[in-house]
Design a protein around this motif. Structure first.
Motif, PDB file in Angstrom:
ATOM      1  N   ALA A   1      -3.577   7.702  -2.580  1.00  0.00           N
ATOM      2  CA  ALA A   1      -3.041   9.053  -2.732  1.00  0.00           C
ATOM      3  C   ALA A   1      -1.450   9.079  -2.993  1.00  0.00           C
ATOM      4  CB  ALA A   1      -2.943   9.369  -1.290  1.00  0.00           C
ATOM      5  N   GLY A   2      -0.902   8.140  -3.730  1.00  0.00           N
ATOM      6  CA  GLY A   2       0.443   7.894  -4.301  1.00  0.00           C
ATOM      7  C   GLY A   2       1.641   7.593  -3.171  1.00  0.00           C
ATOM      8  N   GLY A   3       1.051   7.258  -1.887  1.00  0.00           N
ATOM      9  CA  GLY A   3       2.134   6.683  -0.763  1.00  0.00           C
ATOM     10  C   GLY A   3       2.721   5.514  -1.309  1.00  0.00           C
ATOM     11  N   ARG A   4       4.038   5.282  -0.505  1.00  0.00           N
ATOM     12  CA  ARG A   4       4.927   4.420  -0.934  1.00  0.00           C
ATOM     13  C   ARG A   4       5.070   3.649   0.473  1.00  0.00           C
ATOM     14  NH1 ARG A   4       9.245   7.931  -3.751  1.00  0.00           N
ATOM     15  NH2 ARG A   4       7.947   9.288  -2.609  1.00  0.00           N
ATOM     16  N   TYR A   5       5.145   2.148   0.501  1.00  0.00           N
ATOM     17  CA  TYR A   5       5.093   1.323   1.691  1.00  0.00           C
ATOM     18  C   TYR A   5       6.110   0.153   1.528  1.00  0.00           C
ATOM     19  CZ  TYR A   5       1.788  -1.777  -0.787  1.00  0.00           C
ATOM     20  OH  TYR A   5       1.423  -2.526  -1.663  1.00  0.00           O
ATOM     21  N   GLY A   6       6.446  -0.276   2.676  1.00  0.00           N
ATOM     22  CA  GLY A   6       7.297  -1.641   2.581  1.00  0.00           C
ATOM     23  C   GLY A   6       6.912  -2.476   3.921  1.00  0.00           C
ATOM     24  N   VAL A   7       7.605  -3.421   4.170  1.00  0.00           N
ATOM     25  CA  VAL A   7       7.293  -4.246   5.359  1.00  0.00           C
ATOM     26  C   VAL A   7       8.390  -4.451   6.101  1.00  0.00           C
ATOM     27  CG1 VAL A   7       5.147  -5.196   4.512  1.00  0.00           C
ATOM     28  CG2 VAL A   7       7.368  -6.376   4.139  1.00  0.00           C
ATOM     29  N   GLY A   8       8.294  -4.852   7.611  1.00  0.00           N
ATOM     30  CA  GLY A   8       9.070  -5.198   8.313  1.00  0.00           C
ATOM     31  C   GLY A   8       8.874  -6.342   9.474  1.00  0.00           C
ATOM     32  N   SER A   9       9.653  -6.882   9.999  1.00  0.00           N
ATOM     33  CA  SER A   9       9.306  -7.955  10.909  1.00  0.00           C
ATOM     34  C   SER A   9       9.469  -7.539  12.225  1.00  0.00           C
ATOM     35  CB  SER A   9      10.367  -9.170  10.735  1.00  0.00           C
ATOM     36  OG  SER A   9      11.617  -8.518  11.205  1.00  0.00           O
TER      37      SER A   9
END
Length: 456
Positions: free
Chosen positions: A312-320
């Motif tokens: 759907a065009g979503g952007r994501y990232g990761v964290g600890s």
């Protein structure tokens, strides 16, 4: 102006993989990038260069309680029983303890591929709940740890006003978090002073969750903080969704999107409990999906709707997040593996047929993490912070591999052992896999934990 140049035999640029890359750096920022360049007098940096990964969600003090909540209780254990362990642990922490734990967590992040962090910082007050004379005393300790380790910092003072939906009274275990809007806004201003000496630091805000604010106090804080990142825990647990429905008649993500101007400034942390409609709506808002797969697995949160969000065009990232295990590659691997378990398929998050899953995850998390931290990071390109992670091409697991296949193996096989060096702002902070201050940081951290455990 401090000027330096670096030379990489191979590097991942925004345009793809490139050879013989010279990077000129001025005051910690990339000035020029020249592929197919002559080395000349530029010092060669061994290994394959990647942009440094942003960590978009961390509670550094929780590094010290890793492993303390792994004993089964008399009833079904959950996020909520884990939270009680956390409350007991933080009860006696001093500012010095917080700094020691932050330094350890930041060092571990750097050694495992994170070069910047968004610290979701809610441990504000003294053990009795009273504010420190300097409201940002604890934030200053986070800043000191960042300065000592070299990690890039986005500090997110957390607005935590209530103990539950609808303005419920806070619990005793939450007394070190609580502020009214006025004191919180003063805290934000003092936090800006606390990080002022750090290179390229940012300050945003973090309404803790919809259960910790009211619509009125949330609106007041947002109106006063019109710039910078905004992060929030949302829809992490089934009980949280049920409680939000009982309070408002709407699910958390649904309520947030209907009542707040959610846009590119926002980062929705976890959001592991979303309907298909909420998933698409959050993706279209421009907000980052802030994923912490190792912690979400540890706490039994659930699994983010990854491919649906991305499609759907979503952007994501990761964290600890809780920092039970700190590893950039490990978070990416767990993100993909959780999707494989959910969908009973492989290479679920890859961008399409023929695409590398590792590269898809890495580049998406670079872009999403940079947006969430509100900083020019995550690319080897002019105008971006000179943050690099180099991979050891001589590691046995990586023998005979290059480019996407090498990155896939680093993420899914070798992990942090693949990392040779880490450079932040043009300055090497990790060499041969070891942080420059590892012994000192580990000694201080171990002493802190011994004291805390002897007093428990």
């Amino acid at each position: 102006m401090q000027q330096d140049s670096l030379f990489f035999e191979r590097a991942l640029l925004p345009t793809g993989w490139a050879s013989h890359v010279r990077v000129d750096v001025a005051d910690g920022v990339i000035a020029t990038v020249t592929p197919d360049a002559e080395r000349a007098d530029s010092p060669a940096v061994s290994g394959v260069a990647l942009p440094g990964m942003p960590n978009l969600h961390s509670h550094t003090f929780q590094r010290g309680m890793a492993g303390l909540a792994e004993t089964r209780g008399p009833v079904g254990d959950s996020f909520w029983t884990w939270r009680q362990v956390m409350y007991r642990f933080l009860g006696a922490l001093t500012p010095e303890d917080v700094e020691a734990m932050a330094a350890k967590a930041f060092m571990d992040m750097l050694e495992t591929g994170f070069t910047a962090v968004a610290e979701f910082h809610y441990l504000h007050h003294a053990a009795n709940g009273e504010a420190h004379a300097d409201l940002a005393e604890m934030g200053s300790r986070i800043a000191a740890a960042a300065a000592g380790t070299g990690i890039g910092l986005t500090l997110l003072p957390v607005f935590y006003a209530h103990g539950g939906f609808g303005g419920a009274a806070s619990a005793e275990g939450q007394r070190r978090f609580i502020n009214d809007p006025g004191r919180f806004l003063r805290l934000v201003e003092q936090s800006r002073s606390a990080v002022a000496a750090l290179p390229d630091a940012r300050v945003g805000i973090a309404p803790h969750s919809l259960r910790a604010v009211t619509p009125e106090t949330l609106a007041e804080v947002l109106a006063a903080c019109a710039e910078g990142p905004v992060h929030i825990h949302v829809a992490e647990q089934v009980k949280e969704v049920d409680d939000c429905l009982a309070w408002s008649g709407r699910r958390p993500v649904e309520w947030l999107l209907d009542n707040v101007d959610v846009d590119e400034r926002w980062c929705a942390i976890h959001a592991t409990q979303m309907t298909p409609e909420e998933t698409v709506a959050l993706a279209r808002s421009g907000a980052i999906g802030g994923l912490c797969p190792l912690t979400e697995a540890s706490l039994g949160d659930g699994i983010f709707n990854g491919p649906e969000f991305a499609e759907a065009g979503g952007r994501y990232g990761v964290g600890s997040d809780s920092n039970i295990e700190i590893t950039a590659f490990g978070e990416l691997k767990q993100l993909e593996y959780s999707q494989r378990l959910k969908h009973r398929a492989r290479n679920v998050m890859a961008a399409g047929e023929g695409a590398s899953t590792g590269r898809t995850l890495y580049e998406a998390s670079l872009a999403g993490g940079a947006q969430a931290l509100g900083r020019r990071i995550g690319q080897i390109a002019p105008g971006y912070r000179a943050d690099f992670v180099t991979l050891d091409g001589n590691h046995p697991d990586l023998a005979g591999l290059d480019d996407d296949r090498l990155l896939d193996a680093a993420i899914f096989v070798t992990g942090a052992a693949a990392i040779r060096s880490v450079i932040v702002g043009g300055r090497e902070v990790v060499s041969e896999g070891r942080h420059r201050a590892r012994d000192e940081i580990n000694s201080r951290y171990a002493g802190t934990l011994r004291r805390l455990r002897s007093e428990a």
